[in-house]
Design an enzyme around this catalytic site. Sequence first.
Site, PDB file in Angstrom:
ATOM      1  N   GLU A 184       1.179  -1.200   0.104  1.00  0.00           N
ATOM      2  CA  GLU A 184       0.360  -0.066  -0.348  1.00  0.00           C
ATOM      3  C   GLU A 184       0.769   1.537  -0.069  1.00  0.00           C
ATOM      4  OE1 GLU A 184      -2.874   1.899   3.120  1.00  0.00           O
ATOM      5  OE2 GLU A 184      -1.274  -0.084   3.909  1.00  0.00           O
ATOM      6  N   TRP A 185       0.387   2.386  -0.890  1.00  0.00           N
ATOM      7  CA  TRP A 185       1.493   3.405  -0.678  1.00  0.00           C
ATOM      8  C   TRP A 185       1.036   4.522   0.363  1.00  0.00           C
ATOM      9  CZ3 TRP A 185       4.977   5.945  -3.163  1.00  0.00           C
ATOM     10  CH2 TRP A 185       5.294   6.839  -2.677  1.00  0.00           C
ATOM     11  N   ILE A 186       1.964   4.451   0.995  1.00  0.00           N
ATOM     12  CA  ILE A 186       1.984   5.479   2.664  1.00  0.00           C
ATOM     13  C   ILE A 186       1.911   7.090   2.458  1.00  0.00           C
ATOM     14  CG2 ILE A 186       1.892   5.971   4.678  1.00  0.00           C
ATOM     15  CD1 ILE A 186       0.772   2.991   4.525  1.00  0.00           C
TER      16      ILE A 186
ATOM     17  N   ASP B 126      15.083  -1.808  13.701  1.00  0.00           N
ATOM     18  CA  ASP B 126      15.812  -0.844  12.619  1.00  0.00           C
ATOM     19  C   ASP B 126      15.070   0.437  12.739  1.00  0.00           C
ATOM     20  OD1 ASP B 126      17.613  -0.048  10.794  1.00  0.00           O
ATOM     21  OD2 ASP B 126      17.300  -0.882   9.176  1.00  0.00           O
TER      22      ASP B 126
HETATM   23  P1  ADP Z   1      14.795  -0.017   1.000  1.00  0.00           P
HETATM   24  O1  ADP Z   1      14.650  -1.379   1.668  1.00  0.00           O
HETATM   25  O2  ADP Z   1      15.747   0.101   0.192  1.00  0.00           O
HETATM   26  O3  ADP Z   1      15.652   0.974   2.319  1.00  0.00           O
HETATM   27  P2  ADP Z   1      12.669   1.516   1.863  1.00  0.00           P
HETATM   28  O4  ADP Z   1      11.621   0.316   2.349  1.00  0.00           O
HETATM   29  O5  ADP Z   1      12.985   2.374   3.384  1.00  0.00           O
HETATM   30  O6  ADP Z   1      13.732   1.010   0.859  1.00  0.00           O
HETATM   31  O7  ADP Z   1      11.678   2.702   1.052  1.00  0.00           O
HETATM   32  C1  ADP Z   1      12.598   3.665   0.584  1.00  0.00           C
HETATM   33  C2  ADP Z   1      11.996   4.957   0.339  1.00  0.00           C
HETATM   34  O8  ADP Z   1      10.786   4.274   0.251  1.00  0.00           O
HETATM   35  C3  ADP Z   1      11.257   4.894   1.886  1.00  0.00           C
HETATM   36  O9  ADP Z   1      12.352   6.168   2.720  1.00  0.00           O
HETATM   37  C4  ADP Z   1      10.684   5.899   2.358  1.00  0.00           C
HETATM   38  O10 ADP Z   1      10.354   7.632   1.666  1.00  0.00           O
HETATM   39  C5  ADP Z   1       9.311   5.274   0.894  1.00  0.00           C
HETATM   40  N1  ADP Z   1       8.229   4.201   1.656  1.00  0.00           N
HETATM   41  C6  ADP Z   1       8.930   3.197   2.318  1.00  0.00           C
HETATM   42  N2  ADP Z   1       8.049   2.498   1.587  1.00  0.00           N
HETATM   43  C7  ADP Z   1       6.686   3.395   1.595  1.00  0.00           C
HETATM   44  C8  ADP Z   1       5.008   2.804   1.366  1.00  0.00           C
HETATM   45  N3  ADP Z   1       4.671   2.063   1.482  1.00  0.00           N
HETATM   46  N4  ADP Z   1       4.692   3.802   1.060  1.00  0.00           N
HETATM   47  C9  ADP Z   1       5.675   5.262   0.308  1.00  0.00           C
HETATM   48  N5  ADP Z   1       6.362   5.113   0.811  1.00  0.00           N
HETATM   49  C10 ADP Z   1       7.059   4.778   1.047  1.00  0.00           C
END
Ligand code: ADP
Length: 292
Positions: free
Chosen positions: A95-97, A199
């Site tokens: 889901e996009w948050i 983390d």
């Molecule tokens: P990585 O595993 O490479 O560290 P992340 O899970 O931290 O990647 O995701 C990268 C970036 O994407 C995050 O810093 C955040 O800003 C954005 N992000 C992560 N999950 C979501 C989500 N569900 N909806 C919107 N943005 C997200």
Amino acid sequence: MSSQGWMKQALEKTGIQAEIVQVKSVSGGEINQAYYVETTKYPLFIKAHDKMDPTFFNSEVDGLTELKEKGNVLTPRVYGVFQTEDEQMSGCVMEWIQGEKTNHYSQQLGEAVAKLHQATSRKFGYRNDTYIGEIHQKNNWWTNWNDYYRSNRLLPQVQLGERLGYMPSKRKQRMEKLMDRLQEWIPANDVKPSLLHGDLWGGNVMVAKGGKPCFIDPSVVYGDHELELAFTELFGGFSEDFYEAYAYTQPVDRGYDDRKELYQLFYLLVHLNIFGEIYGGHVDTVLKRYVG
Ligand code: ADP
């Protein structure tokens, strides 16, 4: 394969019957390619990697589920983990948050983390292996927290550091001394196995609709809640309101300040092993404080 090509497969394989309208890459991640994907149904977040197999993403999804079900905190809805037909790309569709912080955001975050830490287990560790960054972490269950922290956390990072060339003999000897003497600083019998995100830095908490904190990218473990608190303090980004709200629900022992750096050491070793000697000085300063 074009990004649209593998993304189409990602949607099909996670059971989403919608067309892709627009894709934008998202920055901020440390490991994966990340995308905002607008579809004919709802917006999605897709993270993917061409070198990680689905186990990596399954571990993340398992952690998110544990946080939501046992820790009662908000995490993104997960549609599924995928691997493309040619096995070149795997990833996860979520889901996009997106939301706006309210004035009470930091307080809510403190309460949420405290609530998370009140979920406990009978033993320390976790049923599955996890990852911290890209580093694989073995897990199993331990009755003594210090044994877990020594054998499953500090020691593997020392061994990895040795393989990578970040563990000169003086640093290694100090690490060995410190690992032998953990009981001097950590009264293991008083430690409860709390559910930890594992983390928890600022980049791993997002703001969801209604201003609620939503947790991403965990490396879950049942362990000393002070380990998590210590990491929040390592690189900053958590406000006074956060710590006040946390302590209101989950009291923090007076001895925490003496253990804080001992717990930050694990994360510093992880950073040393991922980013290199730039973290070596900080590791040595902490070691000096505890074992001279
Ligand atoms: P990585 O595993 O490479 O560290 P992340 O899970 O931290 O990647 O995701 C990268 C970036 O994407 C995050 O810093 C955040 O800003 C954005 N992000 C992560 N999950 C979501 C989500 N569900 N909806 C919107 N943005 C997200």
